[in-house]
Design a protein around this motif. Structure first.
Motif, short mmCIF file in Angstrom:
data_model
loop_
_atom_site.label_atom_id
_atom_site.label_comp_id
_atom_site.label_asym_id
_atom_site.label_seq_id
_atom_site.Cartn_x
_atom_site.Cartn_y
_atom_site.Cartn_z
N GLY A 231 0.79 -1.36 0.12
CA GLY A 231 0.10 0.02 -0.01
C GLY A 231 0.79 1.45 0.02
N VAL A 232 2.21 1.05 0.05
CA VAL A 232 3.01 2.35 -0.20
C VAL A 232 4.16 2.13 -1.01
CG1 VAL A 232 2.60 3.21 2.41
CG2 VAL A 232 4.45 1.65 1.89
N GLN B 288 11.15 13.64 -2.85
CA GLN B 288 11.01 14.35 -1.45
C GLN B 288 9.77 15.17 -1.55
OE1 GLN B 288 14.72 16.33 -0.99
NE2 GLN B 288 15.78 14.65 -0.15
N ARG B 289 9.37 15.54 -2.48
CA ARG B 289 8.05 16.72 -2.78
C ARG B 289 6.83 15.64 -2.28
NH1 ARG B 289 3.96 18.60 -5.50
NH2 ARG B 289 4.69 17.37 -7.59
N LEU B 290 6.88 14.32 -3.12
CA LEU B 290 5.74 13.81 -2.98
C LEU B 290 5.53 12.79 -1.69
CD1 LEU B 290 5.93 11.74 -6.45
CD2 LEU B 290 4.03 13.54 -5.42
N ASP B 291 6.82 12.67 -0.97
CA ASP B 291 6.69 12.03 0.48
C ASP B 291 6.33 13.32 1.52
OD1 ASP B 291 6.74 10.72 2.73
OD2 ASP B 291 8.97 10.30 2.91
N ARG C 134 -0.96 6.27 -1.29
CA ARG C 134 -1.95 6.79 -2.15
C ARG C 134 -2.28 8.29 -2.02
NH1 ARG C 134 -4.04 3.26 -5.99
NH2 ARG C 134 -3.68 1.37 -5.72
N SER C 135 -2.41 8.66 -0.59
CA SER C 135 -2.77 9.87 -0.44
C SER C 135 -2.05 11.05 -0.78
CB SER C 135 -3.22 10.06 1.03
OG SER C 135 -2.29 9.94 1.69
N GLU C 136 -0.75 10.52 -0.66
CA GLU C 136 0.63 11.70 -1.13
C GLU C 136 0.48 11.84 -2.50
OE1 GLU C 136 3.54 11.16 2.68
OE2 GLU C 136 3.34 9.75 1.34
N ILE C 137 0.51 10.53 -3.44
CA ILE C 137 0.56 10.68 -4.88
C ILE C 137 -0.84 10.91 -5.34
CG2 ILE C 137 0.03 8.22 -5.29
CD1 ILE C 137 2.71 8.48 -7.34
N GLY C 138 -1.87 10.73 -4.90
CA GLY C 138 -3.03 11.23 -5.01
C GLY C 138 -3.32 12.59 -5.15
N ASP D 42 -4.50 12.97 -8.45
CA ASP D 42 -5.98 12.91 -8.57
C ASP D 42 -6.51 11.41 -8.81
OD1 ASP D 42 -7.59 14.96 -7.77
OD2 ASP D 42 -8.35 15.38 -9.99
N GLU D 43 -5.93 10.50 -7.91
CA GLU D 43 -6.22 9.29 -7.98
C GLU D 43 -7.29 9.01 -6.77
OE1 GLU D 43 -2.48 6.80 -9.63
OE2 GLU D 43 -2.80 6.37 -7.36
#
Length: 69
Positions: A20-21, A38-41, A50-54, A58-59
């Motif tokens: 899940g990560v 670094q920005r995505l984390d 998923r919440s960070e990359i979403g 926009d996932e």
């Protein structure tokens, strides 16, 4: 930024161990995600969920388990 994320490699395809990560190694399998690691984390926990990359892609919203992390 969304156009800079590799659209061919969705989160689920990059999450090789299905935990899940995305670990650093998993994220770096997509050069575009790895380059923005670094920005995505956003919370600095060493993984991208998923919440960070979403926020970028926009996932689908995170699962309950992911939201508890």
């Amino acid at each position: 930024m969304a156009e800079a994320i590799d659209p061919i490699r969705p989160f689920s395809d990059l999450d090789h161990d299905h935990d899940g990560v995305l670990s650093s190694a998993e994220a770096h399998a997509s050069p575009r995600i790895g380059a923005d690691w670094q920005r995505l984390d956003a919370n600095g926990d060493g993984v991208i969920d998923r919440s960070e990359i979403g926020k970028v892609l926009d996932e689908t919203p995170p699962t309950a388990e992911e939201a508890d992390r």
